[in-house]
Motif scaffolding. Structure first.
Motif, PDB file in Angstrom:
ATOM      1  N   ILE A  22      18.099  -8.044  16.761  1.00  0.00           N
ATOM      2  CA  ILE A  22      17.632  -9.057  15.817  1.00  0.00           C
ATOM      3  C   ILE A  22      16.109  -9.083  15.721  1.00  0.00           C
ATOM      4  O   ILE A  22      15.543  -9.047  14.628  1.00  0.00           O
ATOM      5  N   ARG A  23      15.423  -9.145  16.850  1.00  0.00           N
ATOM      6  CA  ARG A  23      13.958  -9.259  16.838  1.00  0.00           C
ATOM      7  C   ARG A  23      13.271  -8.060  16.170  1.00  0.00           C
ATOM      8  O   ARG A  23      12.373  -8.255  15.341  1.00  0.00           O
ATOM      9  N   PRO A  24      13.647  -6.813  16.474  1.00  0.00           N
ATOM     10  CA  PRO A  24      13.000  -5.680  15.786  1.00  0.00           C
ATOM     11  C   PRO A  24      13.230  -5.700  14.272  1.00  0.00           C
ATOM     12  O   PRO A  24      12.338  -5.351  13.504  1.00  0.00           O
ATOM     13  N   GLN A  25      14.424  -6.116  13.841  1.00  0.00           N
ATOM     14  CA  GLN A  25      14.706  -6.180  12.409  1.00  0.00           C
ATOM     15  C   GLN A  25      13.844  -7.240  11.735  1.00  0.00           C
ATOM     16  O   GLN A  25      13.319  -7.026  10.640  1.00  0.00           O
ATOM     17  N   GLN A  26      13.673  -8.396  12.377  1.00  0.00           N
ATOM     18  CA  GLN A  26      12.819  -9.442  11.814  1.00  0.00           C
ATOM     19  C   GLN A  26      11.375  -8.973  11.732  1.00  0.00           C
ATOM     20  O   GLN A  26      10.671  -9.252  10.762  1.00  0.00           O
ATOM     21  N   LYS A  27      10.917  -8.249  12.746  1.00  0.00           N
ATOM     22  CA  LYS A  27       9.547  -7.733  12.752  1.00  0.00           C
ATOM     23  C   LYS A  27       9.340  -6.733  11.613  1.00  0.00           C
ATOM     24  O   LYS A  27       8.325  -6.756  10.923  1.00  0.00           O
ATOM     25  N   LYS A  28      10.333  -5.864  11.411  1.00  0.00           N
ATOM     26  CA  LYS A  28      10.247  -4.866  10.341  1.00  0.00           C
ATOM     27  C   LYS A  28      10.217  -5.548   8.966  1.00  0.00           C
ATOM     28  O   LYS A  28       9.467  -5.148   8.080  1.00  0.00           O
ATOM     29  N   MET A  29      11.044  -6.585   8.786  1.00  0.00           N
ATOM     30  CA  MET A  29      11.056  -7.319   7.517  1.00  0.00           C
ATOM     31  C   MET A  29       9.713  -7.992   7.266  1.00  0.00           C
ATOM     32  O   MET A  29       9.204  -7.980   6.145  1.00  0.00           O
ATOM     33  N   LYS A  30       9.102  -8.570   8.298  1.00  0.00           N
ATOM     34  CA  LYS A  30       7.804  -9.234   8.151  1.00  0.00           C
ATOM     35  C   LYS A  30       6.734  -8.225   7.767  1.00  0.00           C
ATOM     36  O   LYS A  30       5.909  -8.489   6.894  1.00  0.00           O
ATOM     37  N   GLU A  31       6.729  -7.049   8.397  1.00  0.00           N
ATOM     38  CA  GLU A  31       5.756  -6.008   8.060  1.00  0.00           C
ATOM     39  C   GLU A  31       5.916  -5.560   6.608  1.00  0.00           C
ATOM     40  O   GLU A  31       4.928  -5.345   5.902  1.00  0.00           O
ATOM     41  N   HIS A  32       7.165  -5.416   6.144  1.00  0.00           N
ATOM     42  CA  HIS A  32       7.412  -5.010   4.760  1.00  0.00           C
ATOM     43  C   HIS A  32       6.933  -6.086   3.793  1.00  0.00           C
ATOM     44  O   HIS A  32       6.303  -5.775   2.772  1.00  0.00           O
ATOM     45  N   GLN A  33       7.195  -7.359   4.094  1.00  0.00           N
ATOM     46  CA  GLN A  33       6.734  -8.447   3.231  1.00  0.00           C
ATOM     47  C   GLN A  33       5.213  -8.490   3.170  1.00  0.00           C
ATOM     48  O   GLN A  33       4.641  -8.710   2.104  1.00  0.00           O
ATOM     49  N   ASP A  34       4.550  -8.266   4.306  1.00  0.00           N
ATOM     50  CA  ASP A  34       3.085  -8.241   4.318  1.00  0.00           C
ATOM     51  C   ASP A  34       2.553  -7.079   3.484  1.00  0.00           C
ATOM     52  O   ASP A  34       1.580  -7.223   2.747  1.00  0.00           O
ATOM     53  N   MET A  35       3.197  -5.900   3.597  1.00  0.00           N
ATOM     54  CA  MET A  35       2.775  -4.735   2.827  1.00  0.00           C
ATOM     55  C   MET A  35       2.921  -4.998   1.329  1.00  0.00           C
ATOM     56  O   MET A  35       2.023  -4.720   0.550  1.00  0.00           O
ATOM     57  N   VAL A  36       4.058  -5.569   0.939  1.00  0.00           N
ATOM     58  CA  VAL A  36       4.322  -5.827  -0.477  1.00  0.00           C
ATOM     59  C   VAL A  36       3.375  -6.890  -1.021  1.00  0.00           C
ATOM     60  O   VAL A  36       2.879  -6.780  -2.139  1.00  0.00           O
ATOM     61  N   SER A  37       3.088  -7.900  -0.227  1.00  0.00           N
ATOM     62  CA  SER A  37       2.217  -8.972  -0.715  1.00  0.00           C
ATOM     63  C   SER A  37       0.757  -8.520  -0.824  1.00  0.00           C
ATOM     64  O   SER A  37      -0.029  -9.141  -1.531  1.00  0.00           O
ATOM     65  N   SER A  38       0.393  -7.436  -0.136  1.00  0.00           N
ATOM     66  CA  SER A  38      -0.993  -6.968  -0.205  1.00  0.00           C
ATOM     67  C   SER A  38      -1.188  -5.829  -1.208  1.00  0.00           C
ATOM     68  O   SER A  38      -2.226  -5.164  -1.188  1.00  0.00           O
ATOM     69  N   LEU A  39      -0.207  -5.589  -2.082  1.00  0.00           N
ATOM     70  CA  LEU A  39      -0.356  -4.538  -3.090  1.00  0.00           C
ATOM     71  C   LEU A  39      -1.489  -4.871  -4.050  1.00  0.00           C
ATOM     72  O   LEU A  39      -1.665  -6.027  -4.445  1.00  0.00           O
ATOM     73  N   ARG A  40      -2.255  -3.849  -4.412  1.00  0.00           N
ATOM     74  CA  ARG A  40      -3.346  -4.004  -5.375  1.00  0.00           C
ATOM     75  C   ARG A  40      -3.286  -2.896  -6.402  1.00  0.00           C
ATOM     76  O   ARG A  40      -2.635  -1.870  -6.191  1.00  0.00           O
ATOM     77  N   ARG A  41      -3.989  -3.120  -7.479  1.00  0.00           N
ATOM     78  CA  ARG A  41      -4.080  -2.111  -8.538  1.00  0.00           C
ATOM     79  C   ARG A  41      -4.708  -0.843  -7.960  1.00  0.00           C
ATOM     80  O   ARG A  41      -5.713  -0.898  -7.253  1.00  0.00           O
TER      81      ARG A  41
END
Length: 93
Positions: A22-41
């Motif tokens: 559970i914990r590694p999956q939650q960590k991976k999801m958080k990293e993906h959300q951070d990556m997606v939210s920091s997308l720039r042109r």
């Protein structure tokens, strides 16, 4: 005393499942959300469908990005379907 030992085994299993699954999956999801939210042109991205392109526009309220695939081909993509960011652009000064 016997009741205590009967409780230790299930609690140990829950702890093992939490730390190994559970914990590694939650960590991976958080990293993906951070990556997606920091997308720039200008960021070069790969979608989950395998398309490679550059981010042309980030639509903030709609959770979409417009990805330029080249030769004037632009597609709208849901932000969550961006698999990886291949190359980040430098922030504008």
């Amino acid at each position: 005393m016997e009741n205590m030992t009967q409780l230790i085994f299930p609690l140990a299993l829950v702890g093992i499942f939490y730390f190994l699954l559970i914990r590694p999956q939650q960590k991976k999801m958080k990293e993906h959300q951070d990556m997606v939210s920091s997308l720039r042109r200008g960021d070069q991205v790969v979608t989950q469908g395998g398309l490679i392109g550059k981010v042309d526009k980030v639509k903030e309220g709609e959770n979409e990005v417009v990805v330029d695939l080249g030769e004037g081909v632009k597609v709208r993509v849901v932000q969550a379907t961006i698999a990886t960011v291949v190359a980040k652009t430098d922030p504008a000064k």
